[in-house]
Design an enzyme around this catalytic site. Structure first.
Site, PDB file in Angstrom:
ATOM      1  CD  GLU A  11      -3.297 -39.729  -4.501  1.00  9.21           C
ATOM      2  OE1 GLU A  11      -3.811 -39.205  -3.454  1.00  9.21           O
ATOM      3  OE2 GLU A  11      -4.188 -39.910  -5.496  1.00  9.21           O
TER       4      GLU A  11
ATOM      5  CG  HIS B  75      -4.512 -42.588  -0.534  1.00  7.35           C
ATOM      6  ND1 HIS B  75      -5.893 -42.782  -0.754  1.00  7.35           N
ATOM      7  CD2 HIS B  75      -4.167 -41.442  -1.342  1.00  7.35           C
ATOM      8  CE1 HIS B  75      -6.404 -41.874  -1.611  1.00  7.35           C
ATOM      9  NE2 HIS B  75      -5.223 -41.141  -2.014  1.00  7.35           N
TER      10      HIS B  75
ATOM     11  CG  HIS C 246      -5.484 -36.035  -0.482  1.00  5.33           C
ATOM     12  ND1 HIS C 246      -5.380 -37.067   0.456  1.00  5.33           N
ATOM     13  CD2 HIS C 246      -5.316 -36.342  -1.645  1.00  5.33           C
ATOM     14  CE1 HIS C 246      -5.326 -37.991  -0.229  1.00  5.33           C
ATOM     15  NE2 HIS C 246      -5.493 -38.103  -1.267  1.00  5.33           N
TER      16      HIS C 246
ATOM     17  CB  ALA D  63      -7.027 -40.905   1.938  1.00  2.00           C
TER      18      ALA D  63
ATOM     19  NE  ARG E 189      -9.010 -43.579  24.229  1.00  2.00           N
ATOM     20  CZ  ARG E 189     -10.184 -43.035  24.696  1.00  2.00           C
ATOM     21  NH1 ARG E 189     -10.110 -42.090  25.467  1.00  2.00           N
ATOM     22  NH2 ARG E 189     -11.262 -43.532  23.977  1.00  2.00           N
TER      23      ARG E 189
ATOM     24  CG  ASP F 278     -13.354 -29.210  -2.614  1.00  2.00           C
ATOM     25  OD1 ASP F 278     -13.290 -29.377  -1.264  1.00  2.00           O
ATOM     26  OD2 ASP F 278     -13.551 -30.047  -3.559  1.00  2.00           O
TER      27      ASP F 278
ATOM     28  CG  ASP G 192      -7.610 -34.645  -5.303  1.00  2.00           C
ATOM     29  OD1 ASP G 192      -6.603 -35.634  -5.541  1.00  2.00           O
ATOM     30  OD2 ASP G 192      -8.661 -35.189  -4.996  1.00  2.00           O
TER      31      ASP G 192
END
Length: 366
Positions: free
Chosen positions: A129, A193, A215, A219, A226, A247, A272
């Protein structure tokens, strides 16, 4: 010893069966037969009306049982994480390392090879990641290690396709040609991310070929009036899968429910999960039902996969058979493993779990 599990509700991944027995040899599903037809030579396990399901699959977990892969990427950490996963119903998993210095991330790949060469099978490969993410959406990642993906490094990473199974990156921060090099080598690239605009995300999906996202909601650029952002592009594209952390902390249950209604079998569960750590660069502090870093930023969950299934059933309102698919068959499909795992079907090596109405694990394949 071969085992026959009977007197329970059997969730095959495609249907719910009763008055039948699942015949197992380790992780291999041999057959599903009437209870009266259990062959001689099988250990008979009466599950007493509880639930029988395929082994669950966790595609993003950072450690377990006191070990953190982002700090100690070695075989002992993978084994500790494996035991944590299995205790929570996940019989396959991807040990995940967060954005880090290059040498340590390479060490994670070597650790996986050592684990595999020693006969390890539950870990299916490493999930990087980062480090090729957007600093604006770094979350709890260490900013000083974030860097762009260069073409030479992309080519070098293809030499590790036997160990590097998944790589999360921000598509707006990486040249499409670099991403295509990874995809062509069989490395699964996941968008995450990321502060990608809707247009950038659509380009990454439809032109570059990214089919995974990391996920959902966390992030990543949100769905706005818009600018539909990365979330909107994920919702719209019928070929793109997304993981989600169920969770009650990372994502509101209504957002899980809405996403499920839109995405169907493209939405799957991950934990995670991290472990408490007092050491740099990843300091994780437990706060009851979550982990935060030293700045108070949400850094990971305390989930197991079975707890994630329970949350989806009890708090989101998803039927049990569908919640189980979100934790088994759908992640298997996302990883191209759906011809071997994720279903209780003869010839599959999915493993098997048994749990009660309180989602407590009672048995699992060994």
């Amino acid at each position: 010893m071969r085992q026959a599990y009977y007197n329970g509700f059997i969730y095959t991944g495609k249907e719910i069966l009763k008055h039948l027995a699942v015949l197992m040899d380790g992780y291999e599903v041999l057959d599903i037969v009437p209870e009266s037809a259990i062959p001689e030579g099988f250990q008979r396990i009466d599950v007493q009306g509880n639930h029988i399901a395929p082994g669950l699959i966790d595609l993003q977990i950072y450690g377990g049982n006191g070990q953190l892969f982002s700090l100690y990427p070695d075989v002992s950490t993978i084994l500790a994480t494996e035991q944590y996963c299995k205790a929570g119903g996940a019989l396959y998993f991807q040990p995940t390392i967060a954005t880090n210095e290059p040498g340590l991330m390479q060490k994670a790949l070597e650790a996986y090879r050592q684990y595999r060469d020693r006969g390890g099978k539950a870990a299916i490969g490493v999930h990087w990641e980062g480090p090729f993410i957007n600093p604006q959406k770094r979350g709890a990642h260490v900013e000083k290690y974030i860097r762009p993906l260069q073409k030479d490094e992309a080519k070098q990473l293809t030499e590790h396709q036997d160990a590097l199974r998944t790589l999360t990156l921000a598509p707006e921060c990486c040249d499409a040609a670099c991403v295509e090099i990874l995809l062509q080598a069989g490395i699964r690239v996941s968008a995450g991310h990321s502060a990608a605009s809707y247009e950038q995300a659509r380009q990454a999906f439809t032109k570059t070929g990214i089919r995974l996202t990391t996920h959902l909601f966390n992030a990543m650029s949100p769905l706005q009036t818009r600018d539909p952002g990365l979330v909107g592009a994920i919702f719209e594209d019928p070929a793109v899968y997304a993981s989600i952390i169920a969770d009650g902390i990372h994502v509101h249950p209504a957002n899980i429910r809405i996403s499920k209604a839109i995405m169907g079998n493209r939405l799957f569960l991950i934990t995670d999960a991290v472990e408490e750590s007092k050491n740099e660069p990843y300091i994780y502090l437990r706060q009851k039902d979550r982990y935060v870093n030293q700045e108070g930023v949400l850094a990971g969950s305390t989930l197991t996969m079975l707890k994630a299934v329970a949350y989806c059933v009890q708090q989101v309102g998803i039927a049990l058979d569908e919640a189980l698919r979100m934790a088994s068959w759908y992640p298997a499909k996302a990883m191209g493993m759906d011809q071997q795992a994720g279903l209780l079907q003869p010839g599959y090596h999915s493993g098997l779990i048994v749990f009660d109405d309180n989602f407590e694990l009672l048995y699992r394949s060994v």
